[in-house]
Write an enzyme that holds these catalytic residues in place. Structure first.
Site, PDB file in Angstrom:
ATOM      1  N   GLY A 130       0.841  -1.414  -0.142  1.00 20.69           N
ATOM      2  CA  GLY A 130       0.010  -0.131   0.059  1.00 20.69           C
ATOM      3  C   GLY A 130       0.949   1.275  -0.059  1.00 20.69           C
ATOM      4  O   GLY A 130       0.129   2.546   0.098  1.00 20.69           O
ATOM      5  N   ASP A 256      -7.017  -0.202 -16.749  1.00 19.41           N
ATOM      6  CA  ASP A 256      -7.320   0.274 -15.708  1.00 19.41           C
ATOM      7  C   ASP A 256      -6.306   1.568 -15.628  1.00 19.41           C
ATOM      8  O   ASP A 256      -6.570   2.365 -14.787  1.00 19.41           O
ATOM      9  CB  ASP A 256      -6.800  -0.740 -14.503  1.00 19.41           C
ATOM     10  CG  ASP A 256      -5.380  -1.201 -14.565  1.00 19.41           C
ATOM     11  OD1 ASP A 256      -5.233  -1.946 -15.471  1.00 19.41           O
ATOM     12  OD2 ASP A 256      -4.373  -1.125 -13.742  1.00 19.41           O
ATOM     13  N   ASN A 257      -5.483   1.791 -16.524  1.00 14.85           N
ATOM     14  CA  ASN A 257      -4.940   3.199 -16.643  1.00 14.85           C
ATOM     15  C   ASN A 257      -5.319   4.088 -17.731  1.00 14.85           C
ATOM     16  O   ASN A 257      -4.765   4.860 -18.152  1.00 14.85           O
ATOM     17  CB  ASN A 257      -3.166   2.655 -16.592  1.00 14.85           C
ATOM     18  CG  ASN A 257      -2.652   1.901 -15.582  1.00 14.85           C
ATOM     19  OD1 ASN A 257      -3.267   2.209 -14.403  1.00 14.85           O
ATOM     20  ND2 ASN A 257      -1.632   1.299 -15.684  1.00 14.85           N
TER      21      ASN A 257
HETATM   22  P1  AMP Z   1      -0.354   0.068 -11.631  1.00 13.29           P
HETATM   23  O1  AMP Z   1       0.553  -0.677 -12.243  1.00 13.29           O
HETATM   24  O2  AMP Z   1       0.450   1.247 -10.786  1.00 13.29           O
HETATM   25  O3  AMP Z   1      -1.539   0.692 -12.514  1.00 13.29           O
HETATM   26  O4  AMP Z   1      -1.109  -0.769 -10.632  1.00 13.29           O
HETATM   27  C1  AMP Z   1      -1.896  -2.019 -10.826  1.00 13.29           C
HETATM   28  C2  AMP Z   1      -2.739  -2.450  -9.400  1.00 13.29           C
HETATM   29  O5  AMP Z   1      -1.662  -2.755  -8.384  1.00 13.29           O
HETATM   30  C3  AMP Z   1      -3.454  -1.172  -8.775  1.00 13.29           C
HETATM   31  O6  AMP Z   1      -4.584  -2.052  -8.312  1.00 13.29           O
HETATM   32  C4  AMP Z   1      -2.650  -0.613  -7.729  1.00 13.29           C
HETATM   33  O7  AMP Z   1      -3.497  -0.002  -6.730  1.00 13.29           O
HETATM   34  C5  AMP Z   1      -1.802  -1.831  -7.186  1.00 13.29           C
HETATM   35  N1  AMP Z   1      -0.742  -1.508  -6.505  1.00 13.29           N
HETATM   36  C6  AMP Z   1       0.444  -1.170  -7.304  1.00 13.29           C
HETATM   37  N2  AMP Z   1       1.318  -0.948  -6.103  1.00 13.29           N
HETATM   38  C7  AMP Z   1       0.845  -1.409  -4.911  1.00 13.29           C
HETATM   39  C8  AMP Z   1       1.342  -1.485  -3.677  1.00 13.29           C
HETATM   40  N3  AMP Z   1       2.627  -1.057  -3.228  1.00 13.29           N
HETATM   41  N4  AMP Z   1       0.412  -1.943  -2.710  1.00 13.29           N
HETATM   42  C9  AMP Z   1      -0.745  -2.330  -3.027  1.00 13.29           C
HETATM   43  N5  AMP Z   1      -1.187  -2.127  -4.309  1.00 13.29           N
HETATM   44  C10 AMP Z   1      -0.570  -1.751  -5.207  1.00 13.29           C
HETATM   45 MG    MG Z   2      -3.086   2.247 -12.385  1.00 11.94          MG
END
Ligand code: AMP
Ligand code: MG
Length: 490
Positions: A130, A256-257
């Site tokens: 998180g 999701d992005n």
């Molecule tokens: P992202 O690749 O940044 O778009 O993230 C993809 C997913 O992973 C999203 O649901 C984020 O909230 C989750 N996420 C990324 N980094 C973390 C982290 N350090 N702790 C918890 N969830 C994460």
């Molecule tokens: Mg994301």
């Protein structure tokens, strides 16, 4: 109580419309407090435009909000649920390290999400902690603000605080929280989530909410959900064209992005292309080049097809009809994209009217730039100021011939040389956040010296100024044996 008094004085004016959606779209959840928050950077002009009071926010108590240690008045903190196709594979996601504090209503009556990123675990964290590290959060701050200054729709960065805690990645890193400002955090993945696990009523509630928030002008159209699809297609066609025109590579265009508002979101492994090569990939995890520079328009189209699929139940009672409507509408994307791209490319070359041969003039230049490994930004900058000797193409017979064709093309338009030059100056940035400059700023910041980053931000804040102070930021990095690589920074 003195605490809430300061917070009121900070100008928070929060609504929580997202929290009025059906419960399945979020989980009410507070940020996890951190030990020793310190303000690292704060965006004064953005704060002012949001109706926030800078001095109160920068005070010790004000900073507590950006750290997640204090909840501002009027906030109902929540983590959003969403799904997404990650590198083509569908999965359940959600805010795993972000909390939406609410929506700030500005003095102009606009609505912006205030989100903390790196604010602790949520029910959607899966295996993650998180948290976020200082380097990647500052990187998002720099690049998102640079994108905004380049005139590209984007989420923005209000503040970064260091947490006084360590996050464990490959090494121990200083922890940080970014406060992100967005038109909304609605994503293609939010709709995929609703379509997969929600009822049709929930999906409709989400679509109605989106229309009200981002596309009120289509509210009364005959098939409002088909209109929604079409409007999102239009915004993303424009957005992706803008990325291509400055050489921005997002790096992780998962559904999701991809926002529904048409803003760029999620500055993870993104970077700007220096040497022009359509196959450029920076992200260490994108081994197949799925999100390479030249694939971005295609991938946006792919993501939009996922959006259309998620909307099917709303498009028509007869699902075969619905599929047909969706397919016909999706087909509009490539032409729309091409239209915006061509318009932008003409502007980069100072071309004001339209001629059939413009496309080949542009393609021929790009092919030469690829062949001679020319710097993308600096080539257009050199053309703008007619400093052809500053291009990597200089001295080649092909380029001499191309230049003659280009000059003849400009002579065939009625508009003055002056207006052509103005157009080029406003379409070709002097500076972009070059990778070595961003790295240099982050390294200094991690050592506690923020001056390098502040100077960089200053230079990037007006990319079309073409001022003398910008010159030193236009130089390309020293050649290296290894290609530049970015990491998701999770
Ligand atoms: P992202 O690749 O940044 O778009 O993230 C993809 C997913 O992973 C999203 O649901 C984020 O909230 C989750 N996420 C990324 N980094 C973390 C982290 N350090 N702790 C918890 N969830 C994460
Ligand atoms: Mg994301």
């Amino acid at each position: 109580m003195t605490k809430s008094k300061t917070i009121i004085e900070a100008g928070w004016n929060l609504d929580n419309s997202y929290a009025r959606l059906p419960k399945s779209f979020f989980t009410s959840h507070n940020p996890t407090p951190v030990r020793a928050p310190k303000l690292v950077i704060f965006n004064d002009s953005l704060a002012a435009s949001l109706g926030l009071k800078n001095e109160a926010l920068k005070s010790e108590e004000g900073v507590e909000v950006f750290a997640g240690n204090q909840i501002p008045e009027g906030s109902s903190p929540l983590a959003q649920a969403y799904a997404g196709h990650q590198f083509g594979h569908f999965t359940m996601l959600g805010d795993g390290r972000a909390i939406l504090l609410g929506e700030q209503i500005t003095p102009q009556g606009e609505r912006f999400d205030i989100q903390l990123k790196g604010s602790g675990r949520t029910p959607y964290s899966r295996g993650g902690d998180g948290r976020a590290a200082l380097g990647p959060m500052l990187r998002e701050y720099i690049i998102s603000e640079a994108m905004h200054a380049l005139g590209i729709p984007t989420t923005r960065s209000l503040a970064v605080v260091s947490t006084g805690e360590t996050v464990i990645r490959e090494t121990d890193l200083p922890g940080a929280i970014l406060t992100r400002i967005a038109a909304s955090h609605l994503r293609v993945g939010t709709f995929e989530y609703a379509a997969k696990w929600g009822t049709v009523e929930e999906l409709r509630a989400l679509a109605d909410y989106t229309i009200k928030r981002h596309y009120p002008n289509i509210d009364a159209t005959e098939n409002r959900y088909l209109s929604l699809l079409r409007e999102v297609i239009k915004r993303l066609a424009k957005l992706i064209a803008k990325w291509q025109l400055v050489g921005f590579i997002h790096g992780v265009m998962n559904t999701d992005n991809m926002t529904i508002s048409g803003e760029t979101i999620d500055y993870g492994p993104c970077a700007f292309m220096d040497t022009y090569d359509p196959a450029t990939v920076f992200s260490s995890i994108d081994r197949q080049g799925r999100y390479a520079y030249s694939n971005q328009p295609k991938m946006a189209g792919w993501n939009l097809a996922r959006f259309a699929e998620a909307l099917l139940q709303l498009l028509h009672d007869d699902q075969e009809e619905a599929v047909k409507l969706a397919q016909d509408t999706i087909l509009e994307f490539p032409d729309l994209y091409r239209h915006h791209w061509l318009e932008g490319m003409r502007a980069k070359l100072g071309i004001i009217n339209e001629e059939q041969q413009d496309e080949s003039l542009i393609e021929d230049l790009l092919n030469m730039m690829h062949k001679y490994r020319a710097d993308f930004t600096n080539t257009f900058r050199a053309l703008t100021f007619e400093k052809l000797e500053d291009t990597d193409l200089h001295g080649t017979e092909e380029f001499v011939q191309w230049t003659e064709r280009w000059k003849a093309r400009l002579d065939r338009q009625q508009e003055s040389k002056v207006s052509s030059l103005e157009l080029m100056k406003n379409s070709n940035p002097a500076v972009i956040p070059r990778n070595h400059r961003v790295e240099e700023a982050l390294e200094a910041a991690e050592q506690g010296d923020f001056s390098v980053m502040e100077r960089l931000l200053e230079v990037l804040s007006n990319p079309f100024a073409h001022s003398p102070e910008q010159t030193e930021y236009t130089t390309v990095s020293e050649p290296s044996d290894r290609p530049y690589r970015t990491f998701c920074g999770t």
